[in-house]
Design an enzyme around this catalytic site. Structure first.
Site, short mmCIF file in Angstrom:
data_model
loop_
_atom_site.label_atom_id
_atom_site.label_comp_id
_atom_site.label_asym_id
_atom_site.label_seq_id
_atom_site.Cartn_x
_atom_site.Cartn_y
_atom_site.Cartn_z
N ASP A 62 0.96 -3.49 16.08
CA ASP A 62 1.11 -3.94 14.70
C ASP A 62 -0.18 -3.56 14.00
O ASP A 62 -1.23 -4.14 14.26
CB ASP A 62 1.33 -5.45 14.67
CG ASP A 62 1.43 -6.01 13.25
OD1 ASP A 62 1.23 -5.24 12.29
OD2 ASP A 62 1.69 -7.22 13.12
N SER A 135 1.53 9.75 -0.28
CA SER A 135 2.67 9.85 -1.19
C SER A 135 2.25 10.58 -2.46
O SER A 135 1.09 10.53 -2.87
CB SER A 135 3.16 8.44 -1.55
OG SER A 135 4.02 8.46 -2.66
N TYR A 186 1.98 -0.47 -3.73
CA TYR A 186 2.18 0.75 -2.94
C TYR A 186 1.29 1.86 -3.46
O TYR A 186 0.61 2.55 -2.69
CB TYR A 186 3.65 1.16 -2.99
CG TYR A 186 3.98 2.38 -2.15
CD1 TYR A 186 4.20 2.24 -0.78
CD2 TYR A 186 4.08 3.64 -2.72
CE1 TYR A 186 4.50 3.35 0.00
CE2 TYR A 186 4.38 4.75 -1.95
CZ TYR A 186 4.60 4.59 -0.59
OH TYR A 186 4.88 5.71 0.18
#
Length: 263
Positions: A62, A135, A186
């Site tokens: 994690d 991104s 984000y």
């Protein structure tokens, strides 16, 4: 780097881009460590790839948990694992926008890759590769000049972490817009990840490590949705490309379709 001689670790690899990246590297003859936070899902994904004849191994991780990361590093060190490529693929895009969303998003998308990279760097071989999955929403050219200066030139890691903490606190206080932040955790997490990529690339040049950020595009994954334009196979190509760059390949860059794009 010759095909068939590499060992890679991929985070968030139980499905989507991470899983396909493991598959493509495995088909090139690489040994791959597939990691995921859910042990059952991760083990099933690993077994799927092993049934295809690929040299893939599962380890739970994690990326938002320091304890989980420490445990993983200890197990890898005990096994004498050496990495040719570290691929920071794990990421989330949460619905809504509030302090919890902001805090957890940056914990996974920015602090996760930072901590994973720092903790596993001793295991990365000279001339290794570090890949950050970013991104197109992180391109600085889309933001006002005053905002761009927060990230360009990239600040040192401690200052960058402080900047991200300030974003979370500004969201918590309800003043993020007047402080010039976008209403998107984000976007901020990926902007910060790109800045980290550039900072690490300079820091790690003495070790001949290549550190690059990549944009896989809008991919048909659980995050991207079924209407996304790009297949997971095509999306994973840029991750594999960056993980297998030749020794004199680029570092500190941001790439889409194997070509550099503006920060």
């Amino acid at each position: 780097m010759k095909q068939g001689t590499g060992t890679a670790l991929v985070t968030g690899a139980n499905r989507g881009l991470g899983l396909e990246t493991c598959r493509q590297l495995g088909r090139l003859g690489w040994r791959v460590w597939l990691t995921a936070p859910d042990s059952d899902e991760g083990q099933r994904a690993c077994e799927t790839l092993r049934s295809e004849g690929l040299d893939v191994h599962f380890e739970p991780l994690d990326v938002a948990s320091l304890e989980s990361l420490a445990a993983l590093a200890g197990r890898l060190e005990q096994q004498g694992v050496r990495l040719s490529a570290l691929i920071n693929n794990a990421g989330i895009a949460m619905e809504g926008f509030n302090a919890h969303v902001a805090e957890y998003t940056v914990a996974v998308n920015f602090l996760g890759p930072l901590r994973v990279t720092e903790r596993l760097l001793p295991l990365v071989e000279e001339h290794g590769r570090v890949v950050m999955v970013s991104s197109s929403l992180s391109e600085l050219k889309d933001y006002p000049p005053a905002f761009q200066r927060r990230f360009d030139p990239p600040p040192p890691k401690e200052q960058l972490k402080a900047l991200v903490r300030a974003f979370v606190e500004d969201v918590r206080a309800g003043v993020h817009e007047e402080k010039g932040w976008p209403t998107s955790a984000y976007r901020v997490s990926k902007l910060s990840l790109n800045a980290l990529t550039r900072q690490l690339a300079e820091e790690l040049k003495p070790r001949n490590l290549l550190v690059n950020a990549v944009c896989p595009g809008w991919v048909r994954t659980e995050m991207g949705g079924k209407h996304a334009a790009r297949s997971v196979e095509r999306g994973a190509d840029i991750l594999v490309w960056a993980a297998t760059l030749p020794p004199r390949g680029p570092t500190g860059g941001f790439f889409r379709n194997r070509r550099p794009v503006p920060w």
